[in-house]
Design a protein around this motif. Structure first.
Motif, mmCIF file in Angstrom:
data_model
loop_
_atom_site.group_PDB
_atom_site.id
_atom_site.type_symbol
_atom_site.label_atom_id
_atom_site.label_comp_id
_atom_site.label_asym_id
_atom_site.label_seq_id
_atom_site.Cartn_x
_atom_site.Cartn_y
_atom_site.Cartn_z
ATOM 1 N N ARG A 125 0.853 -1.201 0.000
ATOM 2 C CA ARG A 125 0.000 0.000 0.000
ATOM 3 C C ARG A 125 0.878 1.236 0.000
ATOM 4 O O ARG A 125 2.015 1.214 0.489
ATOM 5 C CB ARG A 125 -0.971 0.006 1.185
ATOM 6 C CG ARG A 125 -0.344 -0.184 2.531
ATOM 7 C CD ARG A 125 -1.385 -0.200 3.638
ATOM 8 N NE ARG A 125 -0.803 -0.641 4.889
ATOM 9 C CZ ARG A 125 -1.211 -0.236 6.091
ATOM 10 N NH1 ARG A 125 -2.200 0.626 6.203
ATOM 11 N NH2 ARG A 125 -0.629 -0.693 7.179
ATOM 12 N N TYR A 126 0.334 2.317 -0.535
ATOM 13 C CA TYR A 126 1.098 3.551 -0.677
ATOM 14 C C TYR A 126 0.121 4.697 -0.905
ATOM 15 O O TYR A 126 -1.087 4.486 -1.102
ATOM 16 C CB TYR A 126 2.070 3.459 -1.865
ATOM 17 C CG TYR A 126 1.378 3.465 -3.209
ATOM 18 C CD1 TYR A 126 1.299 4.622 -3.976
ATOM 19 C CD2 TYR A 126 0.770 2.314 -3.716
ATOM 20 C CE1 TYR A 126 0.645 4.632 -5.203
ATOM 21 C CE2 TYR A 126 0.120 2.306 -4.924
ATOM 22 C CZ TYR A 126 0.054 3.468 -5.669
ATOM 23 O OH TYR A 126 -0.595 3.481 -6.870
ATOM 24 N N ARG A 127 0.658 5.903 -0.912
ATOM 25 C CA ARG A 127 -0.166 7.064 -1.269
ATOM 26 C C ARG A 127 0.546 7.840 -2.373
ATOM 27 O O ARG A 127 1.700 8.228 -2.210
ATOM 28 C CB ARG A 127 -0.408 7.971 -0.067
ATOM 29 C CG ARG A 127 -1.379 9.114 -0.372
ATOM 30 C CD ARG A 127 -1.846 9.796 0.892
ATOM 31 N NE ARG A 127 -0.773 10.439 1.622
ATOM 32 C CZ ARG A 127 -0.294 11.642 1.340
ATOM 33 N NH1 ARG A 127 -0.780 12.330 0.308
ATOM 34 N NH2 ARG A 127 0.657 12.172 2.080
ATOM 35 N N CYS A 131 -2.208 12.983 -3.683
ATOM 36 C CA CYS A 131 -3.511 12.320 -3.542
ATOM 37 C C CYS A 131 -3.718 11.921 -2.081
ATOM 38 O O CYS A 131 -2.797 11.381 -1.454
ATOM 39 C CB CYS A 131 -3.576 11.084 -4.441
ATOM 40 S SG CYS A 131 -5.135 10.159 -4.292
ATOM 41 N N THR A 134 -5.247 6.269 0.134
ATOM 42 C CA THR A 134 -4.317 5.140 0.157
ATOM 43 C C THR A 134 -4.661 4.171 -0.967
ATOM 44 O O THR A 134 -5.829 3.827 -1.175
ATOM 45 C CB THR A 134 -4.389 4.408 1.506
ATOM 46 O OG1 THR A 134 -3.968 5.296 2.547
ATOM 47 C CG2 THR A 134 -3.484 3.181 1.517
ATOM 48 N N HIS A 135 -3.645 3.739 -1.709
ATOM 49 C CA HIS A 135 -3.815 2.796 -2.812
ATOM 50 C C HIS A 135 -3.194 1.445 -2.426
ATOM 51 O O HIS A 135 -2.235 1.384 -1.656
ATOM 52 C CB HIS A 135 -3.113 3.302 -4.074
ATOM 53 C CG HIS A 135 -3.770 4.493 -4.706
ATOM 54 N ND1 HIS A 135 -4.120 5.621 -4.008
ATOM 55 C CD2 HIS A 135 -4.145 4.729 -5.995
ATOM 56 C CE1 HIS A 135 -4.677 6.502 -4.831
ATOM 57 N NE2 HIS A 135 -4.706 5.982 -6.037
ATOM 58 N N ASP A 166 2.981 -0.796 4.209
ATOM 59 C CA ASP A 166 2.795 0.577 3.742
ATOM 60 C C ASP A 166 4.180 1.161 3.468
ATOM 61 O O ASP A 166 4.988 1.316 4.378
ATOM 62 C CB ASP A 166 2.070 1.392 4.807
ATOM 63 C CG ASP A 166 1.682 2.783 4.319
ATOM 64 O OD1 ASP A 166 2.223 3.225 3.273
ATOM 65 O OD2 ASP A 166 0.845 3.429 4.967
ATOM 66 N N ILE A 169 4.830 7.424 0.505
ATOM 67 C CA ILE A 169 4.456 8.199 -0.675
ATOM 68 C C ILE A 169 5.258 7.749 -1.895
ATOM 69 O O ILE A 169 6.447 7.485 -1.808
ATOM 70 C CB ILE A 169 4.659 9.699 -0.427
ATOM 71 C CG1 ILE A 169 3.701 10.183 0.668
ATOM 72 C CG2 ILE A 169 4.435 10.509 -1.703
ATOM 73 C CD1 ILE A 169 3.883 11.613 1.067
#
Length: 226
Positions: A125-127, A131, A134-135, A166, A169
């Motif tokens: 997961r990351y951002r 944006c 969370t993706h 996670d 970014i």
């Protein structure tokens, strides 16, 4: 504007060529007096010559004759469905859908986390920079600090698995997918596009670097729209 009726690609391309010609005939000051953020957006919204009253600068003598030219172009075009971002209300040139058989558009990411070690098949997961959402993504390949991924959503919740790592970014470097609605752009063109899988339905911008049929690669991705 008329509702979407899935016209042939050459018809869609012709409509958007007309929109670009109208844009060039407008003053180009992007002053906002018409109620839109730019002359480009105004050109895409025009449906008849009566709408030109919203551009006070076009009435100046130095632009004499342009309204008549625009009227002629409007009369020769059939307008297509507007592709508008839900979050920002901006109009996109096209929607980008996944490549055939794939779950989402491909994205190239550069993680800012120097400790991130991602390999093919990893889920994380990351951002994306810029944006707030969370993706969740699955790695297709990783090379020279660039990770190519599919977005897959929080599938761990459905499977009862622990949350993926996670990594923080990431900078989104590129999108790759196919045009599902809208016009087909030229290579080298700066475009506005709407990724179908974007949860916020936010219009993105970038530069088309490769085009093969309906398949596109867009780089220089920015959530600020140019």
């Amino acid at each position: 504007m008329d509702s979407w009726s899935t016209p042939a690609n050459d018809e869609v391309d012709e409509v958007w060529r007309i929109v670009k010609r109208i844009e060039k005939l407008l003053p180009g000051y992007n002053c906002g007096e018409c109620g839109f953020s730019s002359c480009r957006e105004f050109a895409g919204k025009l449906v008849d010559v009566a709408g030109l009253v919203r551009c006070p600068i076009l009435k100046q003598e130095r632009f004499s004759g342009r309204a008549e030219e625009i009227a002629g172009l409007l009369g020769s075009s059939e307008r297509t469905e507007e592709i508008v971002g839900v979050l920002d209300g901006l109009m996109a040139d096209f929607s980008l859908s996944p490549l055939p058989g794939e779950p989402s558009c491909r994205e190239d990411l550069h993680p800012f986390n120097p400790e991130a070690r991602l390999e093919e098949g990893d889920i994380f997961r990351y951002r994306p920079l810029g944006c707030p959402i969370t993706h969740f993504a699955k790695v297709l390949k990783s090379s020279q600090g660039v990770v190519t991924v599919h977005l897959i959503g929080p599938v761990h919740l459905l499977l009862g698995l622990p949350a993926p790592e996670d990594i923080g970014i990431c900078l989104v470097l590129a999108f790759e997918g196919t045009i599902c609605r809208g016009r087909r752009p030229e290579v080298g063109e700066t475009v506005r596009f709407l990724p179908e899988h974007c949860m916020m339905q936010k219009v993105h911008s970038g530069v088309v670097v490769h085009s093969e049929g309906e398949r596109l690669r867009i780089e220089g991705i920015d959530l600020k729209v140019w």
